[in-house]
Design a protein around this motif. Sequence first.
Motif, short mmCIF file in Angstrom:
data_model
loop_
_atom_site.label_atom_id
_atom_site.label_comp_id
_atom_site.label_asym_id
_atom_site.label_seq_id
_atom_site.Cartn_x
_atom_site.Cartn_y
_atom_site.Cartn_z
N LEU A 186 0.82 -1.21 0.00
CA LEU A 186 0.00 0.00 0.00
C LEU A 186 0.85 1.26 0.00
O LEU A 186 0.50 2.25 -0.65
CB LEU A 186 -0.93 -0.01 1.22
CG LEU A 186 -1.95 1.12 1.31
CD1 LEU A 186 -2.94 1.03 0.15
CD2 LEU A 186 -2.69 1.08 2.63
N ILE A 187 1.98 1.24 0.69
CA ILE A 187 2.78 2.46 0.84
C ILE A 187 4.00 2.49 -0.09
O ILE A 187 4.66 3.51 -0.19
CB ILE A 187 3.24 2.65 2.30
CG1 ILE A 187 4.06 1.44 2.77
CG2 ILE A 187 2.06 2.88 3.21
CD1 ILE A 187 4.68 1.62 4.14
N GLU A 188 4.29 1.37 -0.77
CA GLU A 188 5.42 1.35 -1.69
C GLU A 188 5.01 1.57 -3.13
O GLU A 188 5.80 1.38 -4.04
CB GLU A 188 6.20 0.04 -1.54
CG GLU A 188 6.94 -0.06 -0.20
CD GLU A 188 7.82 -1.28 -0.10
OE1 GLU A 188 7.81 -2.10 -1.05
OE2 GLU A 188 8.53 -1.41 0.91
N ALA A 189 3.74 1.94 -3.33
CA ALA A 189 3.31 2.34 -4.67
C ALA A 189 3.96 3.66 -5.04
O ALA A 189 4.12 4.55 -4.20
CB ALA A 189 1.79 2.48 -4.70
N THR A 190 4.35 3.80 -6.29
CA THR A 190 4.98 5.05 -6.72
C THR A 190 3.93 6.14 -6.89
O THR A 190 2.75 5.88 -7.11
CB THR A 190 5.72 4.86 -8.06
OG1 THR A 190 4.80 4.37 -9.03
CG2 THR A 190 6.85 3.87 -7.89
N VAL A 191 4.36 7.38 -6.80
CA VAL A 191 3.48 8.53 -6.93
C VAL A 191 3.67 9.15 -8.31
O VAL A 191 4.79 9.57 -8.66
CB VAL A 191 3.76 9.57 -5.83
CG1 VAL A 191 2.84 10.77 -6.00
CG2 VAL A 191 3.57 8.94 -4.45
N GLY A 192 2.62 9.19 -9.11
CA GLY A 192 2.69 9.81 -10.43
C GLY A 192 3.57 9.07 -11.40
O GLY A 192 4.02 9.64 -12.39
N ASP A 198 9.40 8.31 -6.63
CA ASP A 198 9.02 8.55 -5.24
C ASP A 198 7.91 7.60 -4.81
O ASP A 198 6.94 7.37 -5.55
CB ASP A 198 8.55 10.00 -5.05
CG ASP A 198 9.66 11.00 -5.32
OD1 ASP A 198 10.84 10.63 -5.12
OD2 ASP A 198 9.36 12.12 -5.74
N LEU A 199 8.05 7.06 -3.59
CA LEU A 199 7.05 6.16 -3.03
C LEU A 199 6.10 6.93 -2.13
O LEU A 199 6.45 7.96 -1.55
CB LEU A 199 7.73 5.03 -2.25
CG LEU A 199 8.74 4.18 -3.03
CD1 LEU A 199 9.30 3.08 -2.14
CD2 LEU A 199 8.08 3.57 -4.27
N LEU A 200 4.90 6.39 -1.98
CA LEU A 200 3.88 7.05 -1.15
C LEU A 200 4.34 7.13 0.30
O LEU A 200 4.30 8.21 0.90
CB LEU A 200 2.56 6.27 -1.25
CG LEU A 200 1.41 6.80 -0.41
CD1 LEU A 200 1.00 8.19 -0.88
CD2 LEU A 200 0.22 5.84 -0.48
N GLY A 201 4.77 6.02 0.86
CA GLY A 201 5.26 6.01 2.24
C GLY A 201 4.14 6.18 3.27
O GLY A 201 2.99 6.50 2.93
N THR A 202 4.50 6.01 4.53
CA THR A 202 3.51 6.13 5.60
C THR A 202 2.98 7.56 5.72
O THR A 202 1.78 7.78 5.88
CB THR A 202 4.12 5.69 6.94
OG1 THR A 202 4.64 4.37 6.81
CG2 THR A 202 3.09 5.70 8.05
N GLU A 203 3.89 8.54 5.65
CA GLU A 203 3.46 9.93 5.75
C GLU A 203 2.54 10.31 4.59
O GLU A 203 1.56 11.05 4.77
CB GLU A 203 4.68 10.87 5.78
CG GLU A 203 5.55 10.71 7.03
CD GLU A 203 4.77 11.03 8.30
OE1 GLU A 203 3.88 11.91 8.25
OE2 GLU A 203 5.05 10.40 9.33
N GLY A 204 2.84 9.79 3.40
CA GLY A 204 1.97 10.05 2.26
C GLY A 204 0.59 9.43 2.44
O GLY A 204 -0.42 10.01 2.03
N LEU A 205 0.55 8.25 3.06
CA LEU A 205 -0.73 7.60 3.33
C LEU A 205 -1.55 8.43 4.32
O LEU A 205 -2.76 8.60 4.16
CB LEU A 205 -0.48 6.20 3.87
CG LEU A 205 -1.73 5.37 4.23
CD1 LEU A 205 -2.63 5.19 3.00
CD2 LEU A 205 -1.31 4.01 4.80
N MET A 217 -2.53 6.97 -8.33
CA MET A 217 -1.21 7.58 -8.20
C MET A 217 -0.14 6.76 -8.90
O MET A 217 0.77 7.29 -9.54
CB MET A 217 -0.83 7.70 -6.72
CG MET A 217 -1.61 8.72 -5.93
SD MET A 217 -0.99 8.73 -4.24
CE MET A 217 -2.29 9.65 -3.43
N HIS A 218 -0.26 5.44 -8.76
CA HIS A 218 0.76 4.54 -9.30
C HIS A 218 0.75 4.53 -10.83
O HIS A 218 1.78 4.27 -11.47
CB HIS A 218 0.51 3.12 -8.77
CG HIS A 218 1.64 2.19 -9.00
ND1 HIS A 218 2.91 2.42 -8.53
CD2 HIS A 218 1.70 1.00 -9.66
CE1 HIS A 218 3.70 1.41 -8.87
NE2 HIS A 218 2.99 0.55 -9.57
#
Length: 392
Positions: free
Chosen positions: A326-332, A336-343, A365-366
């Motif tokens: 869930l958090i290692e999906a790339t953004v755009g 860059d990975l989504l990460g916990t803060e992005g979640l 996003m991915h």
Amino acid sequence: MLTILLIEDDPGDAFLVEELLAGAATPPKIIWARTLSESRDRLTRDVDCVVVDLSLPDATGLEALRQVLTMAPGTAVLVLTGLNDAHMGVEAVAAGAQDYLVKQDVDERLLGRAISYAIERKRADLVQRKLAEAEHLSRENARLEHGLLPVPMLNKELEREGLQHQARYLPGRRQALLAGDFWDTVQTPDGAVHVVIGDVCGHGPDEAALGAALRIAWRTLVLAGHTGTDLLTTLETVLRHERKSPEIFTTLCTMTIEPDLRHARLHVVGHPPPLLVRGGVRDGVVDIVPGTPSGPPLGIFKDVVWSTIELPLGDDWSMLLYTDGLIEATVGGGPDLLGTEGLIRLIRQQGQIDLDRIISSVREMHRHALSDDLAAVLVGRRSPSSAPGSPS
């Protein structure tokens, strides 16, 4: 060059077939056998087509054909008949031959074309059979995998007490239902609710099987009254005996919610930290569960004692447990990975916590299909005065 096995007891008819095929642009290699018994010794993997007369000294009619089909199940079969038994050719095709010819009507062009068509039909039949077998195997595998997916054990009385539960599971393997990620939810007779989410390192059927074994072992241990380090130690023993390689490890998070639904105990074992929402997303707090992790993953170190995280929940809360898919999906589509803060930011932007909306946004996003396995469990309690948008 084609190789033809000719089973014909009449030397004159055999000579005629050889002469007709000799005029082809690329004459085939012909192996002549006078009887079925003789043909068994001369049939090799190089034979592309068997041309057989149905009047042989040691077998006649369809019985001769059945023996040829048994002897050469993967080879094209062309039947030769006489004028008086031309009807036998039709029956032979119905019984499994690719085609038939009446000897008196055979010429060079017709014989060559009939052999070519028979070979192509046989190839098509074999491909179709393999596709059917693959589809059957796929259906059986799907049934097996579906049977290994969890069914939460929750008393319906919990809904009246405000407990809500959501779970989603997306294997990264193509056309798979089961992956190395796993989750489960069980309520024990004392009223406590137990949740687990885990991730076996690696991707493939071996990891999926190990994940299913660990999930079933966890459920069994919980129902038998085991919790905490005692449960984790036993799970690690199962992992070490079931894994295919000593490098394979497993991260997981377990949570036990007390019967009053206001307190929880967690063990975060080398796993991404759960997210806790208190008081709703808009006006409350969305944050990482404090005190994580409890210790390293299963299968790396021996004699580990994992610490317990005691967590007061209150009356209005939600807990999101998830795997790193869930958090290692790339953004755009970038690096860059989504990460916990992005979640956390995503949940705050949505103004509510709902698994379907979260996963849908992550996939957008991915910009591509998620390559990693993804499992998530959302469990929470809502008081009657809570705002809408809670997990359902």
